[in-house]
Design an enzyme around this catalytic site. Structure first.
Site, PDB file in Angstrom:
ATOM      1  CE1 TYR A  75       0.646   1.769   4.237  1.00 13.64           C
ATOM      2  CE2 TYR A  75       0.990  -0.597   4.444  1.00 13.64           C
ATOM      3  CZ  TYR A  75       1.154   0.688   4.930  1.00 13.64           C
ATOM      4  OH  TYR A  75       1.831   0.891   6.101  1.00 13.64           O
ATOM      5  CG  PHE A  85       0.075   9.207   5.376  1.00 13.54           C
ATOM      6  CD1 PHE A  85      -0.139   7.970   5.951  1.00 13.54           C
ATOM      7  CD2 PHE A  85      -0.895   9.731   4.528  1.00 13.54           C
ATOM      8  CE1 PHE A  85      -1.289   7.245   5.704  1.00 13.54           C
ATOM      9  CE2 PHE A  85      -2.064   9.008   4.263  1.00 13.54           C
ATOM     10  CZ  PHE A  85      -2.249   7.765   4.857  1.00 13.54           C
ATOM     11  CG  ASP A  86       2.854   3.965   6.329  1.00 12.34           C
ATOM     12  OD1 ASP A  86       4.063   3.690   6.142  1.00 12.34           O
ATOM     13  OD2 ASP A  86       2.098   3.256   7.026  1.00 12.34           O
ATOM     14  CE1 TYR A 131      -4.578   5.507  11.683  1.00 17.46           C
ATOM     15  CE2 TYR A 131      -4.783   6.300   9.436  1.00 17.46           C
ATOM     16  CZ  TYR A 131      -4.288   5.391  10.343  1.00 17.46           C
ATOM     17  OH  TYR A 131      -3.493   4.354   9.915  1.00 17.46           O
ATOM     18  CG  PHE A 148      -4.989   3.977   2.357  1.00 17.78           C
ATOM     19  CD1 PHE A 148      -3.774   3.907   3.016  1.00 17.78           C
ATOM     20  CD2 PHE A 148      -6.066   4.567   2.995  1.00 17.78           C
ATOM     21  CE1 PHE A 148      -3.627   4.421   4.292  1.00 17.78           C
ATOM     22  CE2 PHE A 148      -5.938   5.082   4.272  1.00 17.78           C
ATOM     23  CZ  PHE A 148      -4.712   5.016   4.924  1.00 17.78           C
TER      24      PHE A 148
END
Length: 262
Positions: A75, A85-86, A131, A148
């Site tokens: 992902y 961010f990730d 979140y 995502f």
């Protein structure tokens, strides 16, 4: 010459075609059809539109992971402005989690459950499916909608009791209590085995003696069909009834088997 009935039908058809709402707007009607595998089409996965999926690459087959399955994904997560961010891809290691157990955000549990093996899609998750109001400082601000890009690499079915697809178990009737037999226990089971795909009334390929059942020690099931049955019995409770799909190397003969065990 047209009959009066023909003229009446013609008039009725003209009336219908003159009123688009009578059959519904063509484009609107097409939008109501769920083309879940259409590349680039955005599909709402929740009634409130909190999770939206857009397929980038189609998956293979027809199976999808189920609740409790261990899934493996790659992902990349970004904010609406494109800030990353990730990313599991940047780490070079797929991410693994149990589906539907609340181990990840709601948007993931919802979205990944709709995917096929090898499918790559963008999941757009509103804050309540990500979140929430608190965000995830310092990288994800409060009340953030997130993108995502997710690729479903593989999964291990919770029903795959051997871990290699050799014996797939589906519970037909729940058993009693919590105890399950150990390797050294002697068990008695009743089973009926048919070639996979055979009708339920087809003569069985193999079966335990009528009314008696078959007794054996779990650690010594012998060869043939009882090897696959033993693997399932280790996971069963007293009185439980299961349907098994047993691969040839866990059964007997060259064909996969459908086996019911009690």
């Amino acid at each position: 010459m047209a009959s009066s009935d023909d003229e009446m039908v013609k008039e009725q058809l003209e009336d219908i075609t003159a009123q688009p709402d009578a059959l519904g707007d063509g484009d609107a009607a097409m939008d109501d059809i769920d083309y879940e595998d259409e590349i680039g089409k955005e599909v709402k996965l929740t009634p409130d539109g909190g999770v939206v999926k857009k397929i980038l690459e189609k998956g293979t087959g027809w199976e999808k992971p189920e609740e409790g399955d261990q899934v493996n994904v790659h992902y990349v997560g970004t904010l609406l402005d494109g800030t990353k961010f990730d990313s599991s891809r940047d780490r070079g290691t797929p991410f693994s989690f149990k589906l539907g157990q609340g181990h990840v955000i709601k948007g993931w549990d919802t979205g990944v459950a709709t995917m096929k093996k090898g499918e790559k899609a963008v999941l757009t998750c509103k804050p309540e499916y990500a979140y929430g109001a608190q965000g995830s400082p310092p990288t994800i601000p409060p009340d953030s909608t997130l993108y995502f890009e997710v690729e479903l690499l593989s999964w291990q079915s919770v029903k795959d009791i051997t871990g290699d697809g050799g014996v797939i178990k589906t519970v037909v009737k729940e058993g009693e209590g919590w105890d399950k037999p150990g390797d050294k226990d002697e068990v008695t089971v009743r089973y009926t085995a048919r070639v996979a795909g055979s009708p339920a009334d087809a003569p069985p390929l193999s079966a335990s003696p009528a009314g008696e059942g078959t007794t054996f020690t779990l650690s010594e099931p012998g060869s043939g069909l009882l090897r696959g049955v033993a693997a399932a019995v280790k996971t069963m409770k007293k009185g439980e009834v299961v349907a098994l799909k047993i691969r040839p190397d866990y059964g007997e003969g060259p064909e996969p088997l459908d086996v019911e065990v009690e």
